[in-house]
Motif scaffolding. Structure first.
Motif, PDB file in Angstrom:
ATOM      1  N   GLY A 118       0.811  -1.216   0.000  1.00 28.16           N
ATOM      2  CA  GLY A 118       0.000   0.000   0.000  1.00 28.16           C
ATOM      3  C   GLY A 118       0.841   1.261   0.000  1.00 28.16           C
ATOM      4  N   LEU A 119       1.913   1.260   0.767  1.00 29.98           N
ATOM      5  CA  LEU A 119       2.786   2.438   0.828  1.00 29.98           C
ATOM      6  C   LEU A 119       3.581   2.624  -0.462  1.00 29.98           C
ATOM      7  CD1 LEU A 119       4.001   2.168   4.529  1.00 29.98           C
ATOM      8  CD2 LEU A 119       2.394   3.820   3.557  1.00 29.98           C
ATOM      9  N   ARG A 120       3.919   1.506  -1.125  1.00 29.65           N
ATOM     10  CA  ARG A 120       4.568   1.640  -2.433  1.00 29.65           C
ATOM     11  C   ARG A 120       3.636   2.324  -3.426  1.00 29.65           C
ATOM     12  NH1 ARG A 120       6.546  -3.683  -1.477  1.00 29.65           N
ATOM     13  NH2 ARG A 120       4.894  -4.540  -2.805  1.00 29.65           N
ATOM     14  N   LEU A 121       2.373   1.911  -3.419  1.00 29.55           N
ATOM     15  CA  LEU A 121       1.394   2.528  -4.320  1.00 29.55           C
ATOM     16  C   LEU A 121       1.131   3.986  -3.941  1.00 29.55           C
ATOM     17  CD1 LEU A 121      -1.136  -0.418  -4.752  1.00 29.55           C
ATOM     18  CD2 LEU A 121       0.411   0.512  -6.479  1.00 29.55           C
ATOM     19  N   HIS A 122       1.129   4.265  -2.651  1.00 27.86           N
ATOM     20  CA  HIS A 122       0.962   5.649  -2.194  1.00 27.86           C
ATOM     21  C   HIS A 122       2.099   6.519  -2.715  1.00 27.86           C
ATOM     22  CE1 HIS A 122       0.794   9.147   0.445  1.00 27.86           C
ATOM     23  NE2 HIS A 122       2.027   8.866   0.831  1.00 27.86           N
ATOM     24  N   GLN A 123       3.333   6.030  -2.590  1.00 22.56           N
ATOM     25  CA  GLN A 123       4.485   6.809  -3.051  1.00 22.56           C
ATOM     26  C   GLN A 123       4.454   6.982  -4.568  1.00 22.56           C
ATOM     27  OE1 GLN A 123       6.874   8.349  -1.025  1.00 22.56           O
ATOM     28  NE2 GLN A 123       7.229   9.355  -2.997  1.00 22.56           N
ATOM     29  N   LEU A 124       4.070   5.912  -5.273  1.00 26.65           N
ATOM     30  CA  LEU A 124       3.970   5.996  -6.728  1.00 26.65           C
ATOM     31  C   LEU A 124       2.914   7.021  -7.131  1.00 26.65           C
ATOM     32  CD1 LEU A 124       4.720   4.949  -9.537  1.00 26.65           C
ATOM     33  CD2 LEU A 124       3.005   3.138  -9.241  1.00 26.65           C
ATOM     34  N   SER A 125       1.777   7.017  -6.436  1.00 26.11           N
ATOM     35  CA  SER A 125       0.715   7.981  -6.732  1.00 26.11           C
ATOM     36  C   SER A 125       1.186   9.412  -6.488  1.00 26.11           C
ATOM     37  CB  SER A 125      -0.524   7.684  -5.874  1.00 26.11           C
ATOM     38  OG  SER A 125      -1.079   6.434  -6.183  1.00 26.11           O
ATOM     39  N   ARG A 126       1.943   9.596  -5.401  1.00 23.62           N
ATOM     40  CA  ARG A 126       2.475  10.937  -5.120  1.00 23.62           C
ATOM     41  C   ARG A 126       3.448  11.388  -6.195  1.00 23.62           C
ATOM     42  NH1 ARG A 126       4.506  11.978   0.884  1.00 23.62           N
ATOM     43  NH2 ARG A 126       4.838  13.992  -0.123  1.00 23.62           N
ATOM     44  N   ASP A 127       4.308  10.456  -6.636  1.00 21.69           N
ATOM     45  CA  ASP A 127       5.265  10.801  -7.686  1.00 21.69           C
ATOM     46  C   ASP A 127       4.546  11.151  -8.984  1.00 21.69           C
ATOM     47  OD1 ASP A 127       7.268  10.284  -5.876  1.00 21.69           O
ATOM     48  OD2 ASP A 127       7.725   8.286  -6.653  1.00 21.69           O
ATOM     49  N   LEU A 128       3.527  10.351  -9.313  1.00 17.66           N
ATOM     50  CA  LEU A 128       2.772  10.624 -10.535  1.00 17.66           C
ATOM     51  C   LEU A 128       2.034  11.953 -10.440  1.00 17.66           C
ATOM     52  CD1 LEU A 128       1.292   7.086 -11.315  1.00 17.66           C
ATOM     53  CD2 LEU A 128       3.032   8.304 -12.625  1.00 17.66           C
ATOM     54  N   GLN A 129       1.497  12.240  -9.261  1.00 18.71           N
ATOM     55  CA  GLN A 129       0.787  13.502  -9.063  1.00 18.71           C
ATOM     56  C   GLN A 129       1.737  14.685  -9.208  1.00 18.71           C
ATOM     57  OE1 GLN A 129      -0.968  14.850  -5.087  1.00 18.71           O
ATOM     58  NE2 GLN A 129      -2.791  14.091  -6.146  1.00 18.71           N
ATOM     59  N   ALA A 130       2.954  14.526  -8.657  1.00 17.74           N
ATOM     60  CA  ALA A 130       3.943  15.607  -8.786  1.00 17.74           C
ATOM     61  C   ALA A 130       4.329  15.822 -10.249  1.00 17.74           C
ATOM     62  CB  ALA A 130       5.183  15.272  -7.959  1.00 17.74           C
ATOM     63  N   GLN A 131       4.500  14.726 -10.994  1.00 14.41           N
ATOM     64  CA  GLN A 131       4.828  14.846 -12.409  1.00 14.41           C
ATOM     65  C   GLN A 131       3.674  15.467 -13.192  1.00 14.41           C
ATOM     66  OE1 GLN A 131       7.732  14.263 -14.068  1.00 14.41           O
ATOM     67  NE2 GLN A 131       8.590  14.001 -12.023  1.00 14.41           N
ATOM     68  N   LYS A 132       2.460  15.112 -12.815  1.00 12.74           N
ATOM     69  CA  LYS A 132       1.268  15.672 -13.481  1.00 12.74           C
ATOM     70  C   LYS A 132       1.190  17.176 -13.250  1.00 12.74           C
ATOM     71  CE  LYS A 132      -3.795  15.219 -13.532  1.00 12.74           C
ATOM     72  NZ  LYS A 132      -4.167  16.492 -12.931  1.00 12.74           N
ATOM     73  N   LEU A 133       1.429  17.603 -12.016  1.00 14.30           N
ATOM     74  CA  LEU A 133       1.400  19.035 -11.712  1.00 14.30           C
ATOM     75  C   LEU A 133       2.493  19.781 -12.466  1.00 14.30           C
ATOM     76  CD1 LEU A 133       0.732  18.933  -7.850  1.00 14.30           C
ATOM     77  CD2 LEU A 133      -0.876  19.608  -9.650  1.00 14.30           C
ATOM     78  N   LEU A 134       3.675  19.157 -12.566  1.00 15.16           N
ATOM     79  CA  LEU A 134       4.775  19.777 -13.303  1.00 15.16           C
ATOM     80  C   LEU A 134       4.424  19.897 -14.783  1.00 15.16           C
ATOM     81  CD1 LEU A 134       7.687  20.836 -13.423  1.00 15.16           C
ATOM     82  CD2 LEU A 134       8.450  18.462 -13.684  1.00 15.16           C
TER      83      LEU A 134
END
Length: 378
Positions: A118-134
Motif C-alpha cells: 500500500g505504501l509503495r502505491l501511495h508513493q507511486l501515486s504521489r510521484d505521478l501527481q507531482a509529475q502531473k502538476l509539473l
C-alpha cells in the motif's frame, strides 16, 4: 517516515495494530470511531489508513467513502479490516473506494506485506501527481506563450476582434493579421488536425514563418502562392503526419478589394448591411486541399469588393461542429444565421456569439478548438 492512521473501536485490536506497525518503523495515529478517524485523517493526512468495517456510528465503509471522495486524500491508501469475506462484501468495499482488505484475525506477515504494498502505491501515486502538476504547469506556460503570439485587437482604420478557446490548454488553431504595407492587410486563420502539443507546434511554426516573411521569394500579396508555399514546406510525411486547413486573405483598404484563398477550410462569412433584415451574406471560399496532404495540390484566388457596413467572420470548424444536448450536431448554416441575427454597425457582438455557443454546447468544454475572427469594415 510514513504515517499510518488506525481506526478501530476495539481497543485491543487498535493497540495490537499500533505496536505491530511501530515495530516496522512507521508513525501510527489511532482513532476509536469513524467520526474521530475522519478528524484525525484531516489533521494528519496519513499515507495509509487501516479502518475496521464494523463500528458503531460511522462504519468503515462510510469512512472510506468520505475519505475517498476528498481530493486531498487522492494518494492515501485505504485498507478495510474485516471478518466479512463474501464476494458481495468485497464489491461493496471496492465501490466505496477501498484499496485493499485485511481479514480478521490479523496475521502479522500478511499485515506487513499489505502495508508495504500500500505504501509503495501511495508513493507511486504521489510521484505521478507531482509529475502531473509539473506537466500541467509547463503546458500552462506553453499555452501562455502561444497566446502571447496572437495579435492584439485592432481599432484603426477598422475594427478587428477575436475569441479563442482551445479545447485543451494547447490547441491547433492559430491566426494572425498584420500590414504588408500601409494599404494591404494580411489576415489568416488555420486549424491543425488534432489537439495538444503536436497540433500546436505546426501552428506556431506557420505563424512565425509568415510573420517574419522568412520565405524571401514569396509574394505574400497573392494568397494562392502563400498556400502553395506552405504546402511545399509542411508536408505530412515530415511533419508528424499533421496537416492543417487555412483561410488566407489580403485586404487593400485603398480600393476595398479582398483577395483570398482557402485550403480545406470553412468559408469565411461576409455579412453586409446595417441590420439583420437588411443583410446580405457571401460565403468566401476557394477550392484547395488541406495543406500538407498532397505535394502537388493546387490553390486558386478569389476576389471580392468589400462594401461599407460589412463584417467579415473567419473561424475554425469548432465554432459550429458542436454537439447539442439532444445529441445532434449543430450546423454551419445555423452558425451563419446566428452571425446574421447579430449584425449591428456599432456594437461588437462576439461576446454574444460566444455566450450562445457555450449555452448550446452539451459538455463542460468544447470538443474542438474554437477560434473566431471578426473584421468590421465600417
Amino acid at each position: 517516515m510514513f504515517q499510518i492512521l488506525v481506526i478501530d473501536d476495539d481497543y485491543s485490536i487498535k493497540i495490537l495494530l499500533k505496536r505491530m506497525l511501530e515495530k516496522q518503523g512507521y508513525e501510527v495515529v489511532t482513532a476509536s470511531s469513524g467520526e474521530e478517524g475522519i478528524e484525525k485523517a484531516v489533521a494528519y493526512r496519513p499515507a495509509l489508513i487501516i479502518c475496521d468495517w464494523i463500528m458503531p456510528g460511522l462504519t468503515g465503509l462510510e469512512v472510506c467513502h468520505h475519505i475517498k471522495k476528498d481530493p486531498k486524500f487522492s494518494t492515501t491508501f485505504f485498507i478495510l479490516l474485516t471478518s466479512l469475506d463474501s464476494v458481495a462484501d468485497c464489491v461493496k468495499g471496492l465501490d466505496a473506494g477501498a484499496d485493499d482488505f485485511i481479514s480478521k484475525p490479523i496475521e502479522h506477515n500478511e499485515l506487513q506485506a499489505r502495508v508495504r504494498a500500500g505504501l509503495r502505491l501511495h508513493q507511486l501515486s504521489r510521484d505521478l501527481q507531482a509529475q502531473k502538476l509539473l506537466l500541467e504547469s509547463e503546458m500552462s506556460e506553453a499555452a501562455e506563450y502561444v497566446r502571447s503570439l496572437l495579435p492584439l485587437p485592432m481599432t484603426e482604420p477598422f475594427n478587428i476582434n477575436f475569441r479563442f478557446i482551445p479545447s485543451r490548454q494547447l490547441g491547433g488553431d492559430c491566426f494572425d493579421y498584420y500590414w504588408l504595407d500601409e494599404d494591404c492587410l494580411a489576415i489568416y486563420l488555420l486549424d491543425t488536425a488534432g489537439h495538444g502539443l503536436k497540433a500546436t507546434l505546426p501552428s506556431v511554426s506557420v505563424l512565425n514563418l509568415l510573420r517574419s516573411r522568412a520565405l524571401k521569394s514569396l509574394n505574400y500579396y497573392q494568397p494562392s502562392d502563400v498556400l502553395k508555399a506552405l504546402n511545399d514546406t509542411f508536408q505530412m510525411n515530415y511533419q508528424n503526419d499533421k496537416y492543417f486547413t487555412i483561410w488566407y486573405g489580403v485586404y487593400n483598404r485603398t480600393n476595398g478589394q479582398l483577395i483570398y484563398a482557402s485550403a480545406g477550410h470553412p468559408p469565411s462569412v461576409l455579412v453586409t448591411g446595417t441590420s439583420p433584415r437588411k443583410s446580405e451574406v457571401q460565403l468566401l471560399k476557394t477550392s484547395g486541399m488541406p495543406v500538407g496532404m498532397f505535394p502537388e495540390a493546387k490553390y486558386v484566388d478569389g476576389f471580392y469588393n468589400i462594401e461599407k457596413f460589412s463584417t467579415l467572420y473567419i473561424f475554425s470548424d469548432g465554432a459550429y461542429e458542436i454537439t447539442k444536448s439532444d445529441g445532434t450536431l449543430w450546423s454551419l448554416d445555423a452558425f451563419i444565421q446566428l452571425l446574421v441575427s447579430l449584425q449591428n454597425p456599432v456594437d461588437c457582438q462576439l461576446d454574444h456569439v460566444l455566450s450562445y455557443l457555450i449555452a448550446l454546447n452539451s459538455k463542460d468544454a468544447f470538443d474542438d478548438d474554437l477560434s473566431i475572427l471578426q473584421i468590421k469594415f465600417d
